[in-house]
Motif scaffolding. Structure first.
Motif, short mmCIF file in Angstrom:
data_model
loop_
_atom_site.label_atom_id
_atom_site.label_comp_id
_atom_site.label_asym_id
_atom_site.label_seq_id
_atom_site.Cartn_x
_atom_site.Cartn_y
_atom_site.Cartn_z
N PHE A 1 -3.10 15.92 -1.67
CA PHE A 1 -3.73 14.87 -2.46
C PHE A 1 -2.78 14.50 -3.61
N GLY A 2 -2.31 15.52 -4.35
CA GLY A 2 -1.45 15.27 -5.49
C GLY A 2 -0.09 14.70 -5.11
N TYR A 3 0.53 15.29 -4.07
CA TYR A 3 1.87 14.83 -3.70
C TYR A 3 1.85 13.40 -3.18
N ASP A 4 0.91 13.11 -2.28
CA ASP A 4 0.90 11.79 -1.66
C ASP A 4 0.50 10.68 -2.62
N THR A 5 -0.25 11.00 -3.67
CA THR A 5 -0.56 9.98 -4.67
C THR A 5 0.53 9.89 -5.74
N GLY A 6 1.22 11.00 -6.01
CA GLY A 6 2.22 10.99 -7.06
C GLY A 6 3.61 10.58 -6.63
N VAL A 7 3.91 10.66 -5.33
CA VAL A 7 5.27 10.43 -4.87
C VAL A 7 5.74 9.00 -5.12
N LEU A 8 4.81 8.04 -5.12
CA LEU A 8 5.22 6.64 -5.34
C LEU A 8 5.73 6.42 -6.76
N ASN A 9 5.38 7.33 -7.68
CA ASN A 9 5.83 7.19 -9.06
C ASN A 9 7.34 7.00 -9.13
N GLY A 10 8.09 7.72 -8.30
CA GLY A 10 9.54 7.56 -8.27
C GLY A 10 10.04 6.82 -7.05
N ALA A 11 9.27 6.88 -5.95
CA ALA A 11 9.75 6.27 -4.70
C ALA A 11 9.54 4.76 -4.66
N LEU A 12 8.55 4.26 -5.40
CA LEU A 12 8.21 2.83 -5.29
C LEU A 12 9.36 1.89 -5.63
N PRO A 13 10.15 2.14 -6.69
CA PRO A 13 11.27 1.23 -6.95
C PRO A 13 12.25 1.14 -5.78
N TYR A 14 12.48 2.27 -5.10
CA TYR A 14 13.39 2.27 -3.95
C TYR A 14 12.77 1.55 -2.76
N ILE A 15 11.45 1.73 -2.55
CA ILE A 15 10.75 1.01 -1.47
C ILE A 15 10.80 -0.48 -1.74
N ALA A 16 10.59 -0.87 -2.99
CA ALA A 16 10.62 -2.29 -3.35
C ALA A 16 12.00 -2.89 -3.09
N ASP A 17 13.06 -2.16 -3.40
CA ASP A 17 14.41 -2.65 -3.15
C ASP A 17 14.68 -2.72 -1.64
N TYR A 18 14.23 -1.72 -0.89
CA TYR A 18 14.50 -1.65 0.56
C TYR A 18 13.85 -2.81 1.29
N PHE A 19 12.57 -3.09 0.98
CA PHE A 19 11.85 -4.16 1.67
C PHE A 19 11.85 -5.48 0.91
N ARG A 20 12.50 -5.49 -0.28
CA ARG A 20 12.58 -6.69 -1.12
C ARG A 20 11.17 -7.21 -1.43
N LEU A 21 10.39 -6.38 -2.07
CA LEU A 21 8.98 -6.68 -2.29
C LEU A 21 8.77 -7.48 -3.57
N SER A 22 7.73 -8.30 -3.55
CA SER A 22 7.27 -8.98 -4.75
C SER A 22 6.42 -8.02 -5.57
N PRO A 23 6.12 -8.33 -6.85
CA PRO A 23 5.25 -7.45 -7.64
C PRO A 23 3.89 -7.20 -6.98
N LEU A 24 3.33 -8.25 -6.35
CA LEU A 24 2.04 -8.08 -5.68
C LEU A 24 2.17 -7.12 -4.50
N GLN A 25 3.25 -7.24 -3.73
CA GLN A 25 3.46 -6.34 -2.59
C GLN A 25 3.68 -4.90 -3.06
N GLU A 26 4.35 -4.74 -4.20
CA GLU A 26 4.50 -3.39 -4.77
C GLU A 26 3.14 -2.78 -5.07
N GLY A 27 2.27 -3.58 -5.68
CA GLY A 27 0.93 -3.10 -6.00
C GLY A 27 0.15 -2.71 -4.76
#
Length: 477
Positions: free
Chosen positions: A41-67
């Motif tokens: 529960f903790g890992y899968d909800t917390g991992v995006l805290n650092g992973a999300l910027p890299y996911i956003a760069d990889y898929f070229r996401l908009s702010p809404l898609q990041e959310g």
């Protein structure tokens, strides 16, 4: 009514001492294995805290898609919370948690190998189903297996595992991000760490016993006694059987299994209101805006990305330390006292963060450090009081015959509130900047009023005595 510190927990009814022996080690093992659900529960909800910027760069996401990457898991968790309680009532707590272990593995693996953004979102929903299911079923299982005098601390172990999972997510994010940050697929490695504890949960729960209280509710008293004998002394096991058997006879007269029957009983509706309100207020503290977007908040405070990743690990450390302190005292201090203290202190810290962020300009060298201190203090009080006690109370106040249904509904409200806050937090911060924390402070102030006015006191009472008292409109504290 008293909200002060009482003497150390004593069993509400005249039950024999728990004692020590082989049953003590067995009980501890159950606590370790089942709470791997909390770790995931903790890992899968917390991992995006650092992973999300890299996911956003990889898929070229908009702010809404990041959310939506965060929102998708939380909506899956809302659905998982709604259905898992009924499933656990039907097939048992142990079987449900075992199945959730498999679901955690499938969801995590799908996210790791996702070739497109839409497939990633789909598997985030699957992962959310497992997270929501674990958030309901694991505390219920622990509350029904634990002896009265250890129930608070045993459920608290799950909270410790949740924040430990978040800490591990922050730690691995910082290590992987700083070492391999130049790789386009670094986020996949961050997400892959969750696969191992999913295997441990699935394999381990297959060897754990079923909840004795659930077995009694199914009329399987011989099996229930056999389980109790493995986690209690013989004398204590027999005494608890009599207590549960007496309540089961009462439940058999007016057994309710659906919403229509539940809503027909005013005292159950009142309890559901309390559970849902506490669940929503726990999220309206703003805790997960920091746990999910802490790195971004620290960047906004003035740190670089790599520095923010490193400082974000402190969020995980302070959460664990605060939770350990909370678990150490939760069996000695009234639930209401801890919640009122927590909501009051968090209100003050939100004001501190908001005023500091508004008054001090971005170029001020002390600004990021003051904001970090405020965030750490905020996290400490939320995790050590509100989060810890909130999960404990929701596992205690609902009667056995509808426990899965009512805690499922309450935790679904928790996840829905969590999802909405996570979705709107980035644009709200963009519009209001650090004044957003003043809004959270107002919610926490209402939390003080809510707790003092409506929350029943449950410390030191067996689940059966809590139910009997609340059903007759007994005193709250």
């Amino acid at each position: 009514m008293s909200h002060g510190v009482m003497a150390p927990d004593t069993v509400a009814l005249d039950l024999p001492e728990l004692g020590k022996g082989r049953h003590t080690a067995r009980l501890s093992l159950i606590g370790v294995i089942a709470t791997f659900g909390g770790l995931l529960f903790g890992y899968d909800t917390g991992v995006l805290n650092g992973a999300l910027p890299y996911i956003a760069d990889y898929f070229r996401l908009s702010p809404l898609q990041e959310g939506l990457v965060t929102f998708s898991l939380l909506m899956g968790a809302t659905l998982g919370a709604l259905v898992s309680g009924r499933i656990a009532d039907r097939i048992g707590r142990r079987a449900t948690i075992t199945g959730l272990g498999a679901l955690f593995f499938v969801g995590a693996l799908g996210c790791v190998v996702a070739p497109t953004y839409h497939i990633l979102i789909a598997f985030r929903v699957v992962l959310g189903l497992a997270v929501g299911g674990a958030s309901v079923t694991v505390p219920v299982y622990l509350s029904e297996v634990a002896p009265t005098e250890q129930r608070g601390s045993m459920i608290g172990r799950n909270d410790i595992m949740i924040v430990s999972g978040q800490f591990l997510a922050f730690l691995f994010n910082a290590i992987i991000g700083n070492l391999l940050g130049d790789s386009d697929s670094v986020w996949r490695l961050m997400l892959a760490v969750a696969l191992l504890p999913a295997i441990v949960l699935f394999v381990g729960m297959r060897r754990m016993p079923e909840s004795p209280r659930w077995l009694m509710a199914q009329g399987r008293s011989a099996e229930a006694l056999q389980v109790l004998r493995t986690v209690r002394s013989e004398e204590r096991a027999q005494a608890e059987m009599e207590e549960v058997r007496a309540l089961t006879k009462i439940d058999a007269v007016a057994r309710s299994t659906g919403w229509r029957d539940l809503l027909a009983e005013p005292w159950l509706v009142r309890l559901l209101f309390v559970g849902m309100g506490l669940a929503a207020l726990a999220q309206l503290t703003g805790i997960n805006s920091v746990m999910y977007y802490g790195t971004q908040v620290l960047e906004q405070a003035g740190f670089t990305r790599n520095t923010a990743l490193i400082f974000n690990v402190l969020n995980g450390v302070i959460s664990i330390v605060a939770m350990l302190i909370g678990v150490a005292v939760v069996n000695r201090v009234n639930r209401r006292t801890m919640l009122i203290l927590g909501f009051g202190c968090v209100t003050a810290l939100h004001v501190f963060i908001g005023v500091t962020g508004i008054v001090l300009p971005i170029g001020n060298p002390i600004r990021p450090y003051l904001l970090t201190v405020g965030m750490l203090g905020f996290l400490g009080f939320v995790q050590g009081t509100i989060t810890l006690v909130g999960w404990i109370v929701m596992s205690e106040i609902f009667p056995l015959r509808v426990r899965g249904l009512m805690i499922g509904a309450s935790v679904a409200v928790l996840w829905l509130t969590n999802a909405l806050i996570s979705l709107v937090f980035p644009p709200v911060v963009q519009a209001l900047d650090f004044a957003t924390f003043l809004l959270f402070g107002g919610c926490c102030l209402f939390g003080v009023i809510f707790t003092a006015r409506w929350l029943p006191e449950t410390r030191g009472r067996s689940l059966e005595s809590i139910e009997a008292e609340l059903a007759t409109g007994g005193p709250r504290a």
